[in-house]
Design an enzyme around this catalytic site. Structure first.
Site, PDB file in Angstrom:
ATOM      1  N   ALA A  33      21.727  -3.394 -23.429  1.00 22.95           N
ATOM      2  CA  ALA A  33      21.390  -1.969 -23.818  1.00 22.95           C
ATOM      3  C   ALA A  33      22.124  -1.765 -25.329  1.00 22.95           C
ATOM      4  O   ALA A  33      21.637  -0.956 -25.917  1.00 22.95           O
ATOM      5  CB  ALA A  33      21.740  -0.870 -22.745  1.00 22.95           C
ATOM      6  N   ALA A  43      23.260  14.810  -8.828  1.00 21.62           N
ATOM      7  CA  ALA A  43      22.815  16.194  -7.979  1.00 21.62           C
ATOM      8  C   ALA A  43      22.154  15.578  -6.643  1.00 21.62           C
ATOM      9  O   ALA A  43      21.333  14.627  -6.793  1.00 21.62           O
ATOM     10  CB  ALA A  43      21.992  17.054  -8.537  1.00 21.62           C
ATOM     11  N   LYS A 106       5.744   8.708  -8.014  1.00 19.97           N
ATOM     12  CA  LYS A 106       4.455   8.325  -8.121  1.00 19.97           C
ATOM     13  C   LYS A 106       3.637   9.750  -7.953  1.00 19.97           C
ATOM     14  O   LYS A 106       2.582   9.889  -8.610  1.00 19.97           O
ATOM     15  CB  LYS A 106       3.901   7.088  -7.510  1.00 19.97           C
ATOM     16  CG  LYS A 106       4.343   7.362  -5.920  1.00 19.97           C
ATOM     17  CD  LYS A 106       5.218   6.112  -5.230  1.00 19.97           C
ATOM     18  CE  LYS A 106       5.748   6.928  -3.855  1.00 19.97           C
ATOM     19  NZ  LYS A 106       6.389   5.654  -3.174  1.00 19.97           N
ATOM     20  N   GLU A 191       6.818   6.293   3.651  1.00 20.78           N
ATOM     21  CA  GLU A 191       7.089   7.412   3.011  1.00 20.78           C
ATOM     22  C   GLU A 191       7.774   8.794   4.053  1.00 20.78           C
ATOM     23  O   GLU A 191       7.548   8.417   5.310  1.00 20.78           O
ATOM     24  CB  GLU A 191       5.697   8.076   2.567  1.00 20.78           C
ATOM     25  CG  GLU A 191       5.265   7.313   1.238  1.00 20.78           C
ATOM     26  CD  GLU A 191       6.205   7.344   0.194  1.00 20.78           C
ATOM     27  OE1 GLU A 191       6.275   8.107  -0.300  1.00 20.78           O
ATOM     28  OE2 GLU A 191       6.376   6.127  -0.041  1.00 20.78           O
ATOM     29  N   LYS A 206      -0.622   5.460  -6.711  1.00 25.82           N
ATOM     30  CA  LYS A 206      -0.166   4.305  -7.674  1.00 25.82           C
ATOM     31  C   LYS A 206      -1.352   3.861  -8.350  1.00 25.82           C
ATOM     32  O   LYS A 206      -1.331   3.384  -9.438  1.00 25.82           O
ATOM     33  CB  LYS A 206       0.438   3.201  -6.724  1.00 25.82           C
ATOM     34  CG  LYS A 206       1.568   3.367  -5.943  1.00 25.82           C
ATOM     35  CD  LYS A 206       2.173   2.532  -4.831  1.00 25.82           C
ATOM     36  CE  LYS A 206       3.276   2.964  -4.373  1.00 25.82           C
ATOM     37  NZ  LYS A 206       3.592   2.542  -3.125  1.00 25.82           N
ATOM     38  N   GLY A 303      12.239  -0.683  -1.437  1.00 27.16           N
ATOM     39  CA  GLY A 303      13.364  -0.888  -1.142  1.00 27.16           C
ATOM     40  C   GLY A 303      14.479  -0.332  -2.086  1.00 27.16           C
ATOM     41  O   GLY A 303      14.031  -0.272  -3.134  1.00 27.16           O
TER      42      GLY A 303
HETATM   43  N1  HSE Z   1       5.864   3.970   1.084  1.00 31.24           N
HETATM   44  C1  HSE Z   1       5.790   3.049   0.056  1.00 31.24           C
HETATM   45  C2  HSE Z   1       5.247   1.869   0.427  1.00 31.24           C
HETATM   46  C3  HSE Z   1       7.216   2.950  -0.557  1.00 31.24           C
HETATM   47  O1  HSE Z   1       5.191   1.320   1.652  1.00 31.24           O
HETATM   48  O2  HSE Z   1       4.653   0.827  -0.255  1.00 31.24           O
HETATM   49  C4  HSE Z   1       7.043   2.601  -2.145  1.00 31.24           C
HETATM   50  O3  HSE Z   1       6.330   3.273  -3.018  1.00 31.24           O
END
Ligand code: HSE
Length: 437
Positions: A33, A43, A106, A191, A206, A303
């Site tokens: 960088a 936060a 996303k 999620e 996505k 991850g």
């Molecule tokens: N829930 C998402 C997945 C996490 O399983 O791909 C990553 O965006």
């Protein structure tokens, strides 16, 4: 040079990974960088202090995100709280305060990205979002910058790790949908609301982003066709195997003469394709262009550390961009804002694809000819048919068909007519087929 001060919103799985990567690789990152990068203000409503390597290096931790985005010392804000609100308000406030933003969100980008990018453009700041799609590998950078010389024809991606993990376990181990989903949740891939994974919403967020940067169209999540994997049964996975295909949950965006396709749905793809062999929680995106031909990007889609890798790379880009002229930075959606295309996003009824159909037929002469007559009358050619032995005591036999490419509108009508036959029991199960060649 003075260190650059970062404000971090969120100290969960991904936020913790960012702290760890910035701590562990501090020297390498500073060499790249040109300045030391430190988190000065974070936060979080709650976090596991013992689980985050490097947390002690953060000067201030608060539970008020607005204190971070209004902190005059912070130059770059990393937003990792996810969801629409208050993430959007915090990001807009950071932009208003002339701060660059890096986000993995996303949902926020797919739904509010046009507004956010326009605000950033006005203020001359950057909103970077590499981790928002295929979080662990730089597919956004690849499409937006690496393939910038090309006319992109189409892209197809496995962009939800949870869904891919479920389909892989169903095929390899014959496991049940619900049991595998529970494991994906325990592993931290799913999620917060797992219906986003299994009903395709996460993948649609996505794909909306990938389609925009591939074709230079505004983000249009509401026009992305979204179908999840909850209707896939183990027998479909087995029949697909028998026919030489794998079922993958794909996001597909294609340029056609009539407009742009944006669609997420389970898809049969030939088992010999590289992307058909992307298993477990891994993601992959295949991009077909005029000059480069096909290119394939593969890696972890979720991850803590893989996602942190993309976020920190965006931070490094933002640090490098601090001294550049805003007019000459990489455009958010790959194309200059005044050169975006108004190509229409196609309605699903207007797309053309091949189909896998599964139905339960009464085991008596003439049934098959009634079905093939309906398909023939609608101009639908059959590629293959499998009729299974009736199970002991069952009055019905499973019939599986592969068709050639046809407009979805015609297939909808064919399915309607087939389901109306009194020799067909229940619904016709339909899965789209793509050869990806
Ligand atoms: N829930 C998402 C997945 C996490 O399983 O791909 C990553 O965006």
């Amino acid at each position: 040079m003075k260190p650059i001060k970062i404000g971090l919103l969120g100290l969960g799985t991904v936020g913790g990974g960012v702290v760890t990567v910035l701590t562990r690789n501090a020297h390498e990152i500073a060499r790249r960088a040109g300045r030391e990068v430190i988190i000065s203000h974070a936060a979080a409503k709650e976090y596991d202090a013992g689980a985050i390597e490097g947390l002690d290096r953060i000067d201030r931790i608060t539970d008020d995100g607005f204190a971070v985005v209004n902190d005059p010392e912070v130059e770059i804000v990393i937003e990792l709280i996810g969801g629409y609100s208050p993430a959007k308000e915090l990001v807009l406030q950071a932009i208003e305060n002339n701060k660059h933003v890096v986000t993995a969100n996303k949902a926020m980008i797919a739904v509010h990205g046009n507004e956010i990018f326009s605000a950033a453009q006005e203020r001359g700041v950057t909103v970077a979002f590499e981790a928002s799609a295929a979080a662990g590998f730089p597919v956004i950078k690849a499409i937006r910058e690496g393939l910038a010389a090309n006319r992109i024809h189409w892209l197809a991606g496995i962009i939800n790790g949870t869904g891919n993990f479920i389909l892989t376990e169903m095929r390899d181990k014959g496991r049940d949908f619900a049991e595998v989903l529970k494991e994906a949740q325990e592993l931290g891939y799913a999620e917060a609301d797992p219906t986003f994974d299994v009903e395709g919403i996460d993948a649609a967020h996505k794909l909306t982003i990938l389609g925009s940067i591939a074709f230079g169209i505004p983000l249009q999540f509401e026009k992305t066709y979204t179908e999840g994997i909850s209707g896939i049964e183990r027998q479909d996975v087995a029949y697909a195997d028998e026919l030489g295909y794998r079922i993958k949950h794909l996001g597909i965006s294609r340029r056609t003469d009539a407009g742009i396709e944006l669609r997420v749905h389970p898809t049969l793809i030939p088992a010999r394709r590289l992307i058909a062999n992307v298993d477990g929680v891994m993601n992959a995106v295949l991009v077909q262009c005029d000059a480069a031909g096909p290119t394939l990007y593969y890696g972890a889609g979720a991850g803590s550390l893989p996602t942190a890798s993309s976020i920190v790379a965006d931070v490094i880009d933002a640090v490098r961009a601090l001294t550049t002229d805003p007019e000459n930075r990489v455009p958010h959606l790959a194309f200059q804002p005044d050169a975006m295309s108004d190509l229409a996003v196609l309605d699903m009824a207007d797309i053309s694809t091949a189909y896998y159909l599964r139905m339960q037929a009464v085991d008596r002469p003439g049934v098959m000819s009634a079905v093939t007559t309906i398909l023939g009358n609608l101009g639908i050619s059959i590629e293959a048919i499998i009729q299974k032995e009736p199970e002991a005591g069952a009055g019905h036999v499973p019939v599986i068909m592969l068709t050639q490419r046809v407009q979805e509108r015609n297939m909808n009508e064919a399915i309607r007519q087939i389901e109306a036959l009194d020799t067909i029991a229940g619904n016709v199960h339909r899965i789209r087929v793509e050869t990806l060649d």
